[in-house]
Design a protein around this motif. Structure first.
Motif, short mmCIF file in Angstrom:
data_model
loop_
_atom_site.label_atom_id
_atom_site.label_comp_id
_atom_site.label_asym_id
_atom_site.label_seq_id
_atom_site.Cartn_x
_atom_site.Cartn_y
_atom_site.Cartn_z
N ILE A 45 0.70 -1.31 -0.09
CA ILE A 45 -0.06 -0.03 -0.22
C ILE A 45 0.99 1.37 0.07
CG2 ILE A 45 -1.81 1.25 1.30
CD1 ILE A 45 -2.87 -1.42 2.13
N ALA A 46 0.52 2.05 -0.91
CA ALA A 46 1.43 3.53 -0.95
C ALA A 46 1.29 4.36 0.36
CB ALA A 46 0.71 4.33 -2.05
N HIS A 47 2.36 5.29 0.29
CA HIS A 47 2.27 6.24 1.50
C HIS A 47 1.00 7.13 1.66
CE1 HIS A 47 3.87 9.80 3.67
NE2 HIS A 47 4.51 8.85 4.22
N GLU A 48 0.51 7.55 0.38
CA GLU A 48 -0.55 8.31 0.42
C GLU A 48 -1.82 7.78 1.25
OE1 GLU A 48 -2.94 10.85 -3.03
OE2 GLU A 48 -2.65 8.68 -3.66
N GLN A 49 -2.00 6.25 1.24
CA GLN A 49 -3.08 5.61 1.92
C GLN A 49 -2.70 5.31 3.39
OE1 GLN A 49 -2.85 4.52 -1.59
NE2 GLN A 49 -4.32 6.08 -1.69
N LEU A 50 -1.39 5.56 3.82
CA LEU A 50 -1.14 5.31 5.35
C LEU A 50 -1.69 6.33 6.22
CD1 LEU A 50 2.68 4.20 4.59
CD2 LEU A 50 0.50 2.83 4.84
N PHE A 51 -1.78 5.94 7.54
CA PHE A 51 -2.36 6.61 8.64
C PHE A 51 -1.41 7.93 8.96
CE2 PHE A 51 -4.19 6.91 12.95
CZ PHE A 51 -5.22 7.37 12.86
N ASN A 52 -1.66 8.84 9.54
CA ASN A 52 -1.01 9.74 9.81
C ASN A 52 -1.09 10.10 11.41
OD1 ASN A 52 0.93 12.01 9.78
ND2 ASN A 52 -0.53 13.42 8.91
N SER A 53 -0.63 9.19 12.24
CA SER A 53 -0.60 9.09 13.63
C SER A 53 -0.01 7.74 14.16
CB SER A 53 -2.06 9.34 14.08
OG SER A 53 -1.92 9.68 15.51
N PHE A 54 0.06 7.50 15.10
CA PHE A 54 0.41 6.27 15.79
C PHE A 54 2.24 6.05 15.31
CE2 PHE A 54 -3.30 6.05 17.54
CZ PHE A 54 -4.09 4.82 17.45
N THR B 79 3.40 8.36 9.04
CA THR B 79 3.19 9.67 8.53
C THR B 79 2.71 9.81 7.23
OG1 THR B 79 5.55 9.55 7.66
CG2 THR B 79 5.34 10.48 9.84
N GLY B 80 1.62 8.96 6.97
CA GLY B 80 0.91 9.05 5.63
C GLY B 80 0.06 10.03 5.41
N ALA B 81 -0.53 10.00 4.31
CA ALA B 81 -1.58 11.29 4.01
C ALA B 81 -2.80 10.86 4.30
CB ALA B 81 -1.56 11.57 2.41
N ASN B 82 -2.92 9.75 4.82
CA ASN B 82 -4.52 8.99 5.24
C ASN B 82 -5.56 9.43 3.99
OD1 ASN B 82 -5.56 7.61 7.23
ND2 ASN B 82 -6.81 9.38 7.92
N VAL B 83 -5.27 9.12 2.63
CA VAL B 83 -6.40 9.49 1.84
C VAL B 83 -6.84 7.87 1.38
CG1 VAL B 83 -6.53 10.01 -0.60
CG2 VAL B 83 -5.14 11.22 0.95
N SER B 84 -8.07 7.85 1.50
CA SER B 84 -8.86 6.35 1.29
C SER B 84 -8.64 6.25 -0.21
CB SER B 84 -10.18 6.57 1.50
OG SER B 84 -11.08 7.59 0.81
N PRO B 85 -8.57 4.97 -0.78
CA PRO B 85 -8.23 4.86 -2.01
C PRO B 85 -9.37 5.01 -2.86
CG PRO B 85 -8.50 2.75 -0.74
CD PRO B 85 -8.42 3.91 0.15
N ALA B 86 -9.24 5.19 -4.37
CA ALA B 86 -10.46 5.20 -5.14
C ALA B 86 -10.93 3.85 -5.48
CB ALA B 86 -10.08 5.83 -6.53
N LEU B 87 -12.10 3.56 -5.43
CA LEU B 87 -12.70 1.79 -5.83
C LEU B 87 -13.70 2.10 -6.72
CD1 LEU B 87 -13.16 1.05 -1.96
CD2 LEU B 87 -11.07 0.46 -3.23
#
Length: 181
Positions: free
Chosen positions: A33-42, A45-53
């Motif tokens: 999974i790309a950095h863009e979809q990763l959480f930004n806490s805990f 340092t991701g962007a926490n953006v849900s993927p297009a489906l």
């Protein structure tokens, strides 16, 4: 087991019946999974953006859809729910990137983004503990036989949504992405 009980495992797979399909330009089956979809806490340092489906081939009788993102490898004894969305109108066949951000208002009218195991509504991306093997993040789209889940509302816990889905799923399809750190 027969499908007369309408269990989720009984999605139509008879000869001539096409199974539901799920695709995403952001998450490929079995890929990291790309950095863009990763959480930004805990500690992530991701962007926490849900993927297009996008999904297709829902069975006849579908009255709504639900989407979940679940990590069965989380060290909790019960996994971790990262995204719980339900009462998506049956006319919907896709969600745009970023729709999991409740503040953006990108979900179709009437859709509910339920609580996650982070304790808030909306998308919460992957962030497994450091040193764990890569976790599996299962994004599932459910074809549902009711317009609105009977017991689940905006503050429903993921287990209650899952309970309703267990009794109202006609078919489902899943993409599994991986992430470890």
């Amino acid at each position: 087991m027969t499908c007369a009980a309408r269990q989720p495992a009984c999605a139509p797979h008879a000869a001539g019946v096409q199974a539901m399909k799920l695709t995403s330009p952001d998450i490929a089956e079995g890929a990291t999974i790309a950095h863009e979809q990763l959480f930004n806490s805990f500690g992530c340092t991701g962007a926490n953006v849900s993927p297009a489906l996008s999904w297709s081939d829902a069975p006849a009788g579908t009255k709504s859809f639900a989407v979940t993102m679940y990590d069965p490898d989380a060290p909790t004894g019960s996994g971790w729910w990262h995204w719980v969305v339900f009462n998506i109108p049956a006319t919907t066949t896709s969600l745009p990137k970023g729709a999991g951000d409740v503040a953006k208002g990108l979900m179709p009218e009437g859709t509910i983004q339920g609580l996650t195991d982070f304790g808030v509504s909306g998308y919460g991306g992957p962030c497994p503990p450091p040193g764990d093997k890569p976790h599996r993040y299962q994004i599932t789209v459910f074809a549902v036989d009711v317009e609105k889940l009977p017991n689940a509302g905006a503050t429903a816990m993921p287990a209650l949504v899952g309970f309703d889905l267990n009794f109202h799923t006609l078919a489902k399809t899943t993409i599994t992405g991986l992430f470890g750190r």
